[in-house]
Design a protein around this motif. Structure first.
Motif, mmCIF file in Angstrom:
data_model
loop_
_atom_site.group_PDB
_atom_site.id
_atom_site.type_symbol
_atom_site.label_atom_id
_atom_site.label_comp_id
_atom_site.label_asym_id
_atom_site.label_seq_id
_atom_site.Cartn_x
_atom_site.Cartn_y
_atom_site.Cartn_z
ATOM 1 N N ARG A 23 0.839 -1.194 0.000
ATOM 2 C CA ARG A 23 0.000 0.000 0.000
ATOM 3 C C ARG A 23 0.879 1.250 0.000
ATOM 4 O O ARG A 23 0.652 2.181 -0.762
ATOM 5 C CB ARG A 23 -0.915 0.009 1.234
ATOM 6 C CG ARG A 23 -1.510 1.392 1.468
ATOM 7 C CD ARG A 23 -2.793 1.367 2.217
ATOM 8 N NE ARG A 23 -2.613 1.394 3.648
ATOM 9 C CZ ARG A 23 -3.469 2.017 4.465
ATOM 10 N NH1 ARG A 23 -4.499 2.660 3.959
ATOM 11 N NH2 ARG A 23 -3.283 1.984 5.742
ATOM 12 N N LEU A 28 -0.992 4.578 -1.840
ATOM 13 C CA LEU A 28 -2.438 4.504 -1.615
ATOM 14 C C LEU A 28 -2.820 4.873 -0.178
ATOM 15 O O LEU A 28 -3.900 4.534 0.299
ATOM 16 C CB LEU A 28 -2.936 3.088 -1.931
ATOM 17 C CG LEU A 28 -2.841 2.655 -3.395
ATOM 18 C CD1 LEU A 28 -3.113 1.160 -3.545
ATOM 19 C CD2 LEU A 28 -3.803 3.460 -4.271
ATOM 20 N N SER A 29 -1.923 5.600 0.498
ATOM 21 C CA SER A 29 -2.141 5.857 1.922
ATOM 22 C C SER A 29 -3.361 6.726 2.199
ATOM 23 O O SER A 29 -3.931 6.684 3.284
ATOM 24 C CB SER A 29 -0.899 6.496 2.531
ATOM 25 O OG SER A 29 0.168 5.598 2.402
ATOM 26 N N TYR A 31 -6.303 6.421 0.968
ATOM 27 C CA TYR A 31 -7.552 5.654 0.964
ATOM 28 C C TYR A 31 -7.662 4.782 2.201
ATOM 29 O O TYR A 31 -6.660 4.446 2.819
ATOM 30 C CB TYR A 31 -7.608 4.743 -0.269
ATOM 31 C CG TYR A 31 -7.613 5.494 -1.562
ATOM 32 C CD1 TYR A 31 -8.748 6.200 -1.959
ATOM 33 C CD2 TYR A 31 -6.501 5.497 -2.389
ATOM 34 C CE1 TYR A 31 -8.762 6.894 -3.157
ATOM 35 C CE2 TYR A 31 -6.501 6.188 -3.590
ATOM 36 C CZ TYR A 31 -7.636 6.882 -3.960
ATOM 37 O OH TYR A 31 -7.646 7.564 -5.139
ATOM 38 N N SER A 32 -8.907 4.370 2.522
ATOM 39 C CA SER A 32 -8.982 3.348 3.562
ATOM 40 C C SER A 32 -8.924 1.974 2.909
ATOM 41 O O SER A 32 -9.100 1.821 1.700
ATOM 42 C CB SER A 32 -10.196 3.524 4.480
ATOM 43 O OG SER A 32 -11.349 3.723 3.742
ATOM 44 N N ILE A 33 -8.644 1.002 3.739
ATOM 45 C CA ILE A 33 -8.392 -0.349 3.238
ATOM 46 C C ILE A 33 -9.514 -1.264 3.692
ATOM 47 O O ILE A 33 -9.959 -1.201 4.834
ATOM 48 C CB ILE A 33 -7.042 -0.860 3.796
ATOM 49 C CG1 ILE A 33 -5.886 -0.070 3.185
ATOM 50 C CG2 ILE A 33 -6.852 -2.344 3.546
ATOM 51 C CD1 ILE A 33 -5.704 -0.293 1.695
ATOM 52 N N ALA A 79 -8.287 -0.599 -1.993
ATOM 53 C CA ALA A 79 -8.278 0.781 -1.491
ATOM 54 C C ALA A 79 -9.620 1.395 -1.834
ATOM 55 O O ALA A 79 -10.024 1.397 -2.994
ATOM 56 C CB ALA A 79 -7.143 1.561 -2.145
#
Ligand SMILES: Nc1nc2c(ncn2[C@@H]2O[C@H](COP(=O)(O)OP(=O)(O)OP(=O)(O)O)[C@@H](O)[C@H]2O)c(=O)[nH]1
Ligand SMILES: [Mg+2]
Ligand SMILES: [Zn+2]
Length: 361
Positions: A23, A28-29, A31-33, A79
């Protein structure tokens, strides 16, 4: 909501450093996962630490997609941005740790069964269409995906002790380095052993034909009848699938399991490495064949045929090896090669029919 009182973590859903580093490196930090836990006709059910959402992929993703692997599958880490309490958008799929795929038939591309699996359970029941050859099909696909296989022999309440011992010996002889867990949901034999094999934060996939008891076993692990299973003694809908969609379940304080619809056909993909692994005994023997390009079907000086003759190698195992190797080679051919082969086969059938006709009165 009661669900929200106990806060879950991404690790409870199977997340770990492998995915976190991917990630980060993909930027992609922001976005939430979440994890894909089910798939329904182009939309996905995803779960994160706050709840479950119905999610779709972005138009850009669809535009860039060229093959099935470009779309999310059950088991994926994605993401997302959350739109409201129920909806989310999937922006990207994190690189997969493992991908388990199979073919349904000759015409289709390989299909993803599930991703990011640690262990695949192959369930077979001792009931009516028990078949040792099928284990090898699953083992090859699982091996190819570099996932650990474990065999579950279910419904052992249905057979005598003698028959049970015979079956266990047969499986041990043929698959000497795979764990076997004999189980029964009626007597609850083997369920503790199964539970002991399931570790917190790891993901397990249940594979097997329809009716072998995959959903019944998962219900036992969940400690409740959450998944619909076939009615007991129901003989009206033989061959009908009770589970129709793949779905992921979270065991309390334990691992994550994926229930699958029963597989009718377990077709080979191009699985060279998988076959070599499962039939390692045959691969070793083949080093002594006289010809380097030996097909092990008719050649003189074939060490494998010799081993079958002298009963050093199980004949069923040998026959299944030849069959699966042919299937796999067929998938590796180009379409033009396949057409040629099909045409030849067609001509062969026609010739045989013509010849038969000559005998008809
Ligand atoms: N005697 C016996 N019956 C079992 C056992 N496990 C499952 N069954 C029965 O087998 C039938 C099929 O079980 P399911 O759990 O629906 O099978 P499944 O593998 O999920 O089937 P699909 O969803 O169609 O792929 C049900 O009637 C179960 O009650 C067992 O250990 N012993
Ligand atoms: Mg089921
Ligand atoms: Zn040979």
């Amino acid at each position: 909501m009661i669900d929200n009182i106990i806060k879950i973590t991404l690790e409870d859903l199977g997340y770990n450093d492998f995915f976190e580093s991917k990630r980060k490196s993909l930027g992609l930090s922001e976005y939430s996962i979440a994890r894909v836990i089910a798939e329904h006709k182009g939309s996905y059910k995803v779960k994160d630490i706050n709840g479950e959402y119905l999610a779709k992929v972005t138009g850009k993703q669809i535009f860039n997609a060229t093959k099935r692997e470009d779309y999310p599958a059950v088991g994926d880490w994605v993401a997302i941005t959350v739109l409201d309490k129920e909806m989310a958008i999937i922006h990207a799929i994190l690189p997969r740790k493992t991908i388990l795929s199979k073919k349904y038939n000759n015409k289709q591309d390989a299909q993803i069964i599930a991703t990011n699996i640690d262990v695949a359970f192959i369930i077979e029941s001792v009931g009516r269409d028990y078949n040792l050859n099928r284990f090898e099909r699953y083992l090859i696909l699982i091996n190819e995906a570099k996932i650990k296989p474990i065999i579950i022999l279910n419904k052992i309440d249905l057979i005598s002790e003698e028959e049970f011992n015979l079956k266990i010996n047969q499986i041990n002889d043929r698959f000497n380095n795979v764990d076997i867990i004999p189980t029964s949901i009626i007597t609850e034999q083997g369920l503790d052993e199964l539970i002991n094999h399931i570790k917190k934060g790891k993901t397990y996939c249940f594979l097997g034909s329809s009716g072998v008891g995959k959903s019944s076993l998962i219900n036992k692990l969940l400690g409740k009848s959450e998944i619909r299973t076939k009615e007991i003694n129901d003989s009206t809908d033989r061959g009908k699938h009770t589970t129709t969609a793949r779905e992921m379940y979270f065991l309390e304080n334990s691992g994550i399991v994926i229930d699958n619809p029963g597989t009718r056909e377990v077709g080979m993909t191009a699985v060279n490495a998988g076959i070599k692994n499962v039939f390692d005994e045959i691969v070793v023997l083949s080093r002594d064949c006289k010809y380097a390009d030996c097909t092990h079907t008719h050649e003189s000086g074939c060490a494998i045929l010799k081993a079958v003759e002298t009963k050093r190698l199980d004949e069923d195992k040998y026959l299944n090896y030849i069959k699966l190797k042919k299937e796999s080679e067929y998938y590796e051919m180009t379409d033009i090669e396949k057409r040629g082969k099909n045409r030849k086969f067609g001509q062969f059938i026609k010739k045989s029919l013509d010849q038969l006709k000559k005998f008809e009165p």
